[in-house]
Design an enzyme around this catalytic site. Structure first.
Site, short mmCIF file in Angstrom:
data_model
loop_
_atom_site.label_atom_id
_atom_site.label_comp_id
_atom_site.label_asym_id
_atom_site.label_seq_id
_atom_site.Cartn_x
_atom_site.Cartn_y
_atom_site.Cartn_z
N HIS A 113 -16.20 -10.46 -31.89
CA HIS A 113 -16.92 -9.81 -33.01
C HIS A 113 -15.99 -8.98 -33.88
O HIS A 113 -14.71 -8.63 -33.59
CB HIS A 113 -18.11 -8.97 -32.73
CG HIS A 113 -17.77 -7.83 -31.81
ND1 HIS A 113 -17.16 -7.85 -30.63
CD2 HIS A 113 -17.63 -6.41 -32.06
CE1 HIS A 113 -16.91 -6.47 -30.13
NE2 HIS A 113 -17.21 -5.79 -31.02
N HIS A 136 -15.34 -5.82 -35.00
CA HIS A 136 -15.15 -4.42 -34.97
C HIS A 136 -13.51 -4.17 -34.82
O HIS A 136 -13.00 -5.00 -34.14
CB HIS A 136 -15.78 -3.60 -33.84
CG HIS A 136 -17.34 -3.37 -34.18
ND1 HIS A 136 -18.15 -3.09 -33.06
CD2 HIS A 136 -17.89 -3.41 -35.35
CE1 HIS A 136 -19.26 -2.96 -33.83
NE2 HIS A 136 -19.27 -3.10 -35.14
N ASP A 150 -11.38 -2.10 -33.06
CA ASP A 150 -10.88 -2.35 -31.87
C ASP A 150 -10.76 -3.36 -31.22
O ASP A 150 -10.37 -3.72 -30.10
CB ASP A 150 -11.59 -0.99 -31.18
CG ASP A 150 -12.86 -1.15 -30.80
OD1 ASP A 150 -13.81 -2.00 -31.47
OD2 ASP A 150 -13.48 -1.25 -29.36
N HIS A 151 -11.46 -4.61 -31.83
CA HIS A 151 -11.09 -5.84 -31.30
C HIS A 151 -10.49 -6.82 -32.20
O HIS A 151 -10.01 -7.86 -31.74
CB HIS A 151 -12.57 -6.28 -30.83
CG HIS A 151 -13.42 -5.79 -30.10
ND1 HIS A 151 -13.72 -6.57 -28.86
CD2 HIS A 151 -13.98 -4.85 -30.12
CE1 HIS A 151 -14.47 -5.47 -27.92
NE2 HIS A 151 -14.79 -4.40 -28.89
N HIS A 198 -25.25 -6.09 -30.86
CA HIS A 198 -24.27 -5.15 -31.12
C HIS A 198 -23.85 -5.23 -32.33
O HIS A 198 -23.58 -4.41 -33.33
CB HIS A 198 -22.96 -5.40 -29.92
CG HIS A 198 -21.97 -4.13 -30.08
ND1 HIS A 198 -22.10 -3.07 -30.00
CD2 HIS A 198 -20.69 -4.55 -30.69
CE1 HIS A 198 -20.96 -2.31 -30.15
NE2 HIS A 198 -20.02 -3.48 -30.55
N ASP A 204 -18.74 -6.69 -26.32
CA ASP A 204 -19.26 -5.67 -26.23
C ASP A 204 -20.85 -5.99 -26.09
O ASP A 204 -21.80 -5.05 -26.60
CB ASP A 204 -19.09 -4.61 -27.62
CG ASP A 204 -17.70 -4.17 -27.57
OD1 ASP A 204 -16.94 -4.24 -26.63
OD2 ASP A 204 -17.52 -3.29 -28.32
N HIS A 253 -14.77 -3.32 -22.18
CA HIS A 253 -14.36 -1.75 -22.24
C HIS A 253 -14.68 -1.36 -20.69
O HIS A 253 -15.38 -1.90 -20.08
CB HIS A 253 -15.19 -0.85 -22.97
CG HIS A 253 -15.23 -1.12 -24.35
ND1 HIS A 253 -14.35 -0.01 -25.21
CD2 HIS A 253 -15.54 -1.98 -25.38
CE1 HIS A 253 -14.17 -0.62 -26.40
NE2 HIS A 253 -15.03 -1.49 -26.68
#
Length: 259
Positions: free
Chosen positions: A56, A58, A60-61, A112, A133, A171
């Site tokens: 996805h 975001h 941090d990905h 998410h 996530d 995570h």
């Protein structure tokens, strides 16, 4: 045969590194930071990063995607309906992508984010799931874009996979998720035993992943919304009867957001 290694990133992210030792090819899942991947490649001369899989949008990905693509020429695969930097292959529900000579089926798992996808393969002796996530060990992601009904449906789709499936989420949230699971099901012996085991692992700074679908069915409250005890706890917390599994899920997720 694919070997899988966790490359820690940021405070609690894992970048999953898939390796084919025979051909010295590798792939990564959700590289939010390029540094751990580049460091690994620097320590393993002769290896080639072939694919970057993204679940996805975001940061941090995805934050390391363009740097890694520029450095290695790796193919970038990601959800078709989200803005993924450097994406070469746009993936929709039920698409099949071949990575390290292994076919992975794409599942659309909104909740998410609206375009979130997961990657599943049943070709190895033990099936593999990279859930991003959406499904966490003993938990699930927050609903930043989707609805409770969407996330509930996504989780039920993943829960229907073979029990032996290894779950590689993005995570290290397992301990905090199990604290919540203990609050939801204080009499669930599997939850209590898992909480004790994970507490020990984290005290030793050890990873708690991968999980399995079978273990999640037993200990993840978000997959157990049809259990009477879970529904009763959700009703108690919301102060109203929750008539459907998705309503129970919504009550649990709202509680977890403030837990």
């Amino acid at each position: 045969m694919i070997q899988i290694e966790a490359l820690p990133a940021f405070n609690d992210n894992y970048i999953w590194l898939l390796q084919d030792a025979e051909s010295r090819r590798c792939a990564v899942v959700d590289p939010g930071d390029p540094a751990p991947v580049l460091e690994w490649l620097g320590q393993h001369p002769g290896w080639r990063l072939e694919d970057i899989l993204v679940t996805h949008h975001h940061h941090d990905h995805t934050g390391g995607v363009e740097t890694l693509k520029a450095a290695t020429g790796a193919r970038v695969c990601g959800p078709a309906s989200e803005a993924i930097p450097g994406r070469d292959l746009a993936l929709k529900d039920n698409a099949v992508v071949r990575v390290l000579d292994t076919d992975f089926r794409v599942f659309a798992v909104p909740g998410h984010t609206l375009g979130h996808i997961a990657y599943f393969s049943d070709q190895p002796a033990t099936p593999l799931l990279f859930s991003g996530d959406t499904l966490f060990a003993a938990g699930c992601g927050r609903l930043f874009e989707g609805t409770p009904q969407q996330m509930h449906d996504s989780l039920q789709r993943l829960a229907a996979l073979p029990g032996t499936t290894l779950v590689y989420c993005a995570h290290e949230y397992t301990l905090s998720n199990l604290r919540f699971a203990c609050a939801v099901e204080p009499a669930n012996q599997q939850v209590l035993a898992r909480f004790e085991e994970v507490s020990r692992l984290r005290a030793e700074n050890r990873i708690t992943l991968p999980s399995t679908i079978a273990l999640e069915r037993l200990t993840n409250p978000f997959l157990r919304v049809e259990e009477t005890s879970v529904k009763e706890k959700a009703d108690e917390r919301t102060g109203a009867l929750n008539p459907t599994p998705s309503a129970v899920f919504a009550g649990l997720r709202a509680w977890k957001d403030k837990f």
